[in-house]
Design an enzyme around this catalytic site. Sequence first.
Site, PDB file in Angstrom:
ATOM      1  N   GLU A  12       1.075   4.023   1.659  1.00 59.66           N
ATOM      2  CA  GLU A  12       1.295   4.381   3.121  1.00 59.66           C
ATOM      3  C   GLU A  12       2.502   3.485   3.594  1.00 59.66           C
ATOM      4  O   GLU A  12       3.877   4.007   4.043  1.00 59.66           O
ATOM      5  CB  GLU A  12       0.163   4.229   3.755  1.00 59.66           C
ATOM      6  CG  GLU A  12      -0.758   5.516   3.925  1.00 59.66           C
ATOM      7  CD  GLU A  12      -1.699   4.765   2.983  1.00 59.66           C
ATOM      8  OE1 GLU A  12      -3.156   5.527   2.617  1.00 59.66           O
ATOM      9  OE2 GLU A  12      -1.971   4.016   2.320  1.00 59.66           O
ATOM     10  N   HIS A  70       0.495  -1.391   0.130  1.00 54.00           N
ATOM     11  CA  HIS A  70       0.024  -0.014   0.375  1.00 54.00           C
ATOM     12  C   HIS A  70       0.976   1.298   0.220  1.00 54.00           C
ATOM     13  O   HIS A  70       1.856   1.162   0.300  1.00 54.00           O
ATOM     14  CB  HIS A  70      -0.782  -0.352   1.065  1.00 54.00           C
ATOM     15  CG  HIS A  70      -1.591  -0.829   1.286  1.00 54.00           C
ATOM     16  ND1 HIS A  70      -3.283  -1.034   1.352  1.00 54.00           N
ATOM     17  CD2 HIS A  70      -1.635  -2.615   1.396  1.00 54.00           C
ATOM     18  CE1 HIS A  70      -3.833  -2.133   1.561  1.00 54.00           C
ATOM     19  NE2 HIS A  70      -2.865  -3.510   1.108  1.00 54.00           N
ATOM     20  N   CYS A 113      -3.804  -0.167   6.209  1.00 55.32           N
ATOM     21  CA  CYS A 113      -2.471   1.499   6.670  1.00 55.32           C
ATOM     22  C   CYS A 113      -3.129   1.407   7.939  1.00 55.32           C
ATOM     23  O   CYS A 113      -2.148   1.945   8.656  1.00 55.32           O
ATOM     24  CB  CYS A 113      -2.883   1.744   5.262  1.00 55.32           C
ATOM     25  SG  CYS A 113      -2.730   1.264   3.360  1.00 55.32           S
ATOM     26  N   CYS A 162      -6.804   2.441   3.920  1.00 54.26           N
ATOM     27  CA  CYS A 162      -7.664   1.394   4.373  1.00 54.26           C
ATOM     28  C   CYS A 162      -7.425   1.478   5.440  1.00 54.26           C
ATOM     29  O   CYS A 162      -6.300   1.814   6.489  1.00 54.26           O
ATOM     30  CB  CYS A 162      -7.198   0.839   3.583  1.00 54.26           C
ATOM     31  SG  CYS A 162      -5.571  -0.263   3.576  1.00 54.26           S
TER      32      CYS A 162
END
Length: 294
Positions: free
Chosen positions: A104, A102, A132, A129
Amino acid sequence: MHPRFQTAFAQLADNLQSALEPILADKYFPALLTGEQVSSLKSATGLDEDALAFALLPLAAACARTPLSNFNVGAIARGVSGTWYFGANMEFIGATMQQTVHAEQSAISHAWLSGEKALAAITVNYTPCGHCRQFMNELNSGLDLRIHLPGREAHALRDYLPDAFGPKDLEIKTLLMDEQDHGYALTGDALSQAAIAAANRSHMPYSKSPSGVALECKDGRIFSGSYAENAAFNPTLPPLQGALILLNLKGYDYPDIQRAVLAEKADAPLIQWDATSATLKALGCHSIDRVLLA
């Protein structure tokens, strides 16, 4: 300038383009901005830090590798040192969805693996999300980390993760981005030593299974990734992903990888070998070695 930035660059304001052009001129622009560069960009554009970070997000998102979703997410992690680190999501055709990175995670790992000690804030172009949010809760900045999203007021992680479960619930004192050295001797060739050094920096308080991966490119450049566990287990980031994050952000591609080394303990409760080798083979790398920590 790396070709991936050209479309996003063309859409930036003229004064930001002019200020960024010499920085982006290098094909291997490291996808980070030093504190001095950030100050220079602020002066050239009249933007404050938050506005500048939002303006730069398209460049971070341009680093995404999304052959499955075609949904590019960019993130910028702001280190307490003043350095800003780009991040972007990554998907790997031929591997499993669980290997996905992801944005992040990418930006945070970029900062951590670059030696940053802690983060002050992270700016993302889409709402983080749950995966994360949990990943960020492992950081030594904890629930105080500031999250900046377009069109919204900045909020602390605690506002996005109420009633949070994290390392402190498991009485873990050493957190992700805290300095760690597990003390394994550096042996073998340069690539093996890089993998062992990465394993020494692992954050693995739950399994006690240190591991690190080092990737050697055809031009001799080495990228290393350290294992980063999470209190919720599933948001854990494998060491290969850390190395691939750096390789991608620094302007390299999977075909540039000519050799890989995984360092781990033979008797560790968790073993990275099968997943690491399978993912690397899916990316076209078949020269994969394993060194055992002792």
